[in-house]
Design a protein around this motif. Structure first.
Motif, PDB file in Angstrom:
ATOM      1  N   TRP A 297       0.836  -1.194   0.000  1.00 40.51           N
ATOM      2  CA  TRP A 297       0.000   0.000   0.000  1.00 40.51           C
ATOM      3  C   TRP A 297       0.874   1.248   0.000  1.00 40.51           C
ATOM      4  CZ3 TRP A 297       1.283  -2.117   4.685  1.00 40.51           C
ATOM      5  CH2 TRP A 297       1.539  -1.252   5.745  1.00 40.51           C
ATOM      6  N   ASN A 298       0.429   2.243  -0.726  1.00 47.21           N
ATOM      7  CA  ASN A 298       1.154   3.496  -0.889  1.00 47.21           C
ATOM      8  C   ASN A 298       0.764   4.449   0.242  1.00 47.21           C
ATOM      9  OD1 ASN A 298       1.715   6.274  -1.733  1.00 47.21           O
ATOM     10  ND2 ASN A 298       2.184   5.438  -3.750  1.00 47.21           N
ATOM     11  N   LYS A 299       1.701   4.703   1.133  1.00 44.73           N
ATOM     12  CA  LYS A 299       1.400   5.527   2.302  1.00 44.73           C
ATOM     13  C   LYS A 299       1.111   6.978   1.930  1.00 44.73           C
ATOM     14  CE  LYS A 299       4.069   2.629   5.473  1.00 44.73           C
ATOM     15  NZ  LYS A 299       5.116   2.575   6.520  1.00 44.73           N
ATOM     16  N   THR A 300       1.764   7.464   0.893  1.00 42.95           N
ATOM     17  CA  THR A 300       1.536   8.846   0.465  1.00 42.95           C
ATOM     18  C   THR A 300       0.107   9.038  -0.032  1.00 42.95           C
ATOM     19  OG1 THR A 300       3.862   9.096  -0.158  1.00 42.95           O
ATOM     20  CG2 THR A 300       2.299  10.675  -1.096  1.00 42.95           C
TER      21      THR A 300
ATOM     22  N   ARG B 168      -2.367   8.932   2.800  1.00 42.13           N
ATOM     23  CA  ARG B 168      -2.364  10.191   3.559  1.00 42.13           C
ATOM     24  C   ARG B 168      -3.153  11.265   2.809  1.00 42.13           C
ATOM     25  NH1 ARG B 168       2.622  10.513   3.702  1.00 42.13           N
ATOM     26  NH2 ARG B 168       2.994   9.436   5.676  1.00 42.13           N
TER      27      ARG B 168
ATOM     28  N   ASP C 261      -5.238   6.827   7.432  1.00 44.00           N
ATOM     29  CA  ASP C 261      -4.033   6.625   8.234  1.00 44.00           C
ATOM     30  C   ASP C 261      -3.018   5.861   7.384  1.00 44.00           C
ATOM     31  OD1 ASP C 261      -2.042   5.750  10.033  1.00 44.00           O
ATOM     32  OD2 ASP C 261      -3.470   5.606  11.687  1.00 44.00           O
ATOM     33  N   PRO C 262      -1.851   6.434   7.102  1.00 37.94           N
ATOM     34  CA  PRO C 262      -0.881   5.784   6.224  1.00 37.94           C
ATOM     35  C   PRO C 262      -0.259   4.531   6.822  1.00 37.94           C
ATOM     36  CG  PRO C 262       0.085   7.734   7.215  1.00 37.94           C
ATOM     37  CD  PRO C 262      -1.369   7.746   7.575  1.00 37.94           C
ATOM     38  N   ASN C 263      -0.467   4.314   8.109  1.00 39.02           N
ATOM     39  CA  ASN C 263       0.106   3.145   8.767  1.00 39.02           C
ATOM     40  C   ASN C 263      -0.931   2.071   9.070  1.00 39.02           C
ATOM     41  OD1 ASN C 263       2.820   4.193   8.960  1.00 39.02           O
ATOM     42  ND2 ASN C 263       2.027   5.616  10.496  1.00 39.02           N
TER      43      ASN C 263
ATOM     44  N   PRO D 283      -3.226  -0.209   6.787  1.00 35.67           N
ATOM     45  CA  PRO D 283      -3.808  -0.765   5.567  1.00 35.67           C
ATOM     46  C   PRO D 283      -5.086  -1.533   5.900  1.00 35.67           C
ATOM     47  CG  PRO D 283      -2.020  -2.155   6.317  1.00 35.67           C
ATOM     48  CD  PRO D 283      -2.018  -0.956   7.218  1.00 35.67           C
TER      49      PRO D 283
ATOM     50  N   ASP E  88       6.745   5.458  -1.190  1.00 32.81           N
ATOM     51  CA  ASP E  88       6.701   5.227   0.254  1.00 32.81           C
ATOM     52  C   ASP E  88       5.599   4.198   0.505  1.00 32.81           C
ATOM     53  OD1 ASP E  88       6.851   5.314   2.988  1.00 32.81           O
ATOM     54  OD2 ASP E  88       5.884   7.285   3.184  1.00 32.81           O
ATOM     55  N   TYR E  89       5.990   2.953   0.757  1.00 31.91           N
ATOM     56  CA  TYR E  89       5.001   1.884   0.831  1.00 31.91           C
ATOM     57  C   TYR E  89       5.266   0.959   2.010  1.00 31.91           C
ATOM     58  CZ  TYR E  89       8.631  -1.156  -1.138  1.00 31.91           C
ATOM     59  OH  TYR E  89       9.792  -1.856  -1.341  1.00 31.91           O
ATOM     60  N   GLY E  90       4.255   0.186   2.340  1.00 30.46           N
ATOM     61  CA  GLY E  90       4.374  -0.880   3.324  1.00 30.46           C
ATOM     62  C   GLY E  90       3.842  -2.157   2.732  1.00 30.46           C
TER      63      GLY E  90
END
Length: 424
Positions: free
Chosen positions: A151-154, A157, A162-164, A166, A286-288
């Protein structure tokens, strides 16, 4: 049995006289193994490093790696082995192995696993099971590749999410998708998709979402077609609505297209393997990564396994090959592999602390992932036919609106059943 139209050489299922590889040679007691593989990408440098270290530490064995594009590899393998000019050992997708085992190209390696010196008891179970066919095992893990949700945190956001965090459930995914799918110029085609999930020429992401709701293509024992199972039909109807009406993902894309959409930040999520970590990192995304979201029945994922296999029937080559297979799967070699490629290790005794500073191999090899992963269409000689000639074409027809879900899946189920009847 050997399927009609399959590449048949020698006896079925590796029984009876089998062709020997043509590459084994001995000079002064030294065995040289010709090793064919398709590792021409980012993992080639690490493969070369490990082969070089093996050769330096084993004076009586030399492994000669010969990487080539996968399509060339599969085109050449059968004829080269049958003519005695082929490799002694190979690396291949475990999903392709039953076809070649059925054709007598591969030798069983069950005695590798029964030898205490192999250290095989520490190997990931699904990676070992992936190369079984007809009651025998024809492979030893080279690389394991569970598929996770990127998942793309940018983009999360920017969408007010919440970017953290998913999505962990299907309901959450749909809530997030409504915010992440954007058609800024109102032309009816999103400029940003919530998800990039291919419908052909791709790693098995779509089977993952079918499994989540209790459906599938073939039962895990490989004996029953599941495309007209009510759970499968319901899941496909749901996803067809998400694709066609909610436009969460584009229709008609392959795996490379899906990767490109995530890489260029035009898709917020993708279910894909560890091979893309370096690409996305280099692109500045910026991904997780995490387990794919749960459906109504389970939270699971698919794992692609590349296996080492033996093509030579020469006893000296077999002994040398088993030495190399053990070396490859030693803890130190697996740590070298993980740190050099981003793939998880093939072992269950590697900890997050062993991989400190290397978050992606640790994430893909986390216990939750290992315990929730399974191969797609394992142990089926005609698995590639079922996947590429039946399942994906049916999925494309459905997503393109060229038939109802129930009718298309009913015909596809009948086609899969015919394939299974030829081998069961």
């Amino acid at each position: 049995m050997v399927l009609a139209g399959s590449l048949a050489v020698g006896a079925c299922s590796g029984q009876g006289a089998a062709p020997s590889g043509g590459g084994t040679s001995e000079h002064g007691g030294k065995v040289t193994l010709k090793f064919w593989n398709g590792l021409t990408g980012g993992d080639k440098a690490t493969l070369d490093k490990l082969v070089g270290e093996f050769n330096a530490s084993h004076k009586d064995i030399k492994v000669e790696s010969n990487p080539m594009p996968w399509d060339v590899f599969y085109q050449k393998l059968l004829t080269s082995v049958s003519s005695g000019t082929g490799p002694d050992i190979v690396a291949m997708d475990s999903g392709q192995m039953p076809k070649y085992a059925d054709s007598g190209v591969l030798q069983p390696v069950d005695d590798f696993y029964s030898a205490p010196s192999s250290g095989s008891g520490k190997l990931v179970k699904y990676a070992v099971q992936a190369s079984k066919f007809g009651g025998k095992n024809y492979g030893v893990p080279l690389e394991t590749a569970p598929m996770l949700l990127y998942w793309n945190k940018t983009l999360f956001r920017k969408a007010g999410l919440d970017p953290n965090k998913p999505p962990t459930t299907m309901a959450q995914f749909e809530q997030y998708a409504a915010k992440l799918t954007k058609d800024t110029n109102h032309d009816g085609k999103p400029d940003q998709y919530a998800l990039a999930m291919a419908d052909h020429e791709t790693a098995p992401a779509f089977p993952v979402v079918l499994w989540a709701d209790g459906g599938g293509v073939v039962s895990q024992d490989g004996k029953k077609a599941m495309l007209d199972d009510p759970a499968t039909v319901s899941a496909v109807e749901h996803w067809a609505d998400l694709y066609r009406n909610k436009k969460v993902s584009p229709i008609g894309i392959n795996g490379g297209d899906a990767d490109k959409l995530f890489q260029t930040q035009k898709a917020a999520m993708e279910i894909v393997g560890p091979w893309d970590t370096s690409t996305f990192t280099q692109a500045g995304v910026d991904y997780g990564v995490t387990m794919p979201f749960a459906g109504s029945r389970t939270r699971t994922t698919a794992a692609i396994v590349t296996s080492l296999a033996l093509t030579s029937s020469d006893p000296a080559a077999k002994k040398a090959a088993y030495t190399f297979f053990s070396y490859w799967n030693s803890k130190q070699s697996q740590l070298t592999l993980a740190k050099g490629t981003g793939f998880p290790t093939n072992r269950t005794d590697v900890t997050a602390n062993d991989l400190k500073g290397y978050p992606y191999p640790a994430a893909f090899g986390a216990p939750q992932v290992l315990n929730s992963s399974q191969p797609f269409l394992p142990g089926l000689a005609n698995g590639p036919v079922i996947q590429d000639q039946i399942f994906y074409p049916a999925l494309q027809r459905i997503l393109s609106g060229k038939g109802s879900v129930a009718s298309v899946l009913k015909q596809a189920n009948a086609d899969v059943t015919k394939q299974l009847e030829q081998t069961n």
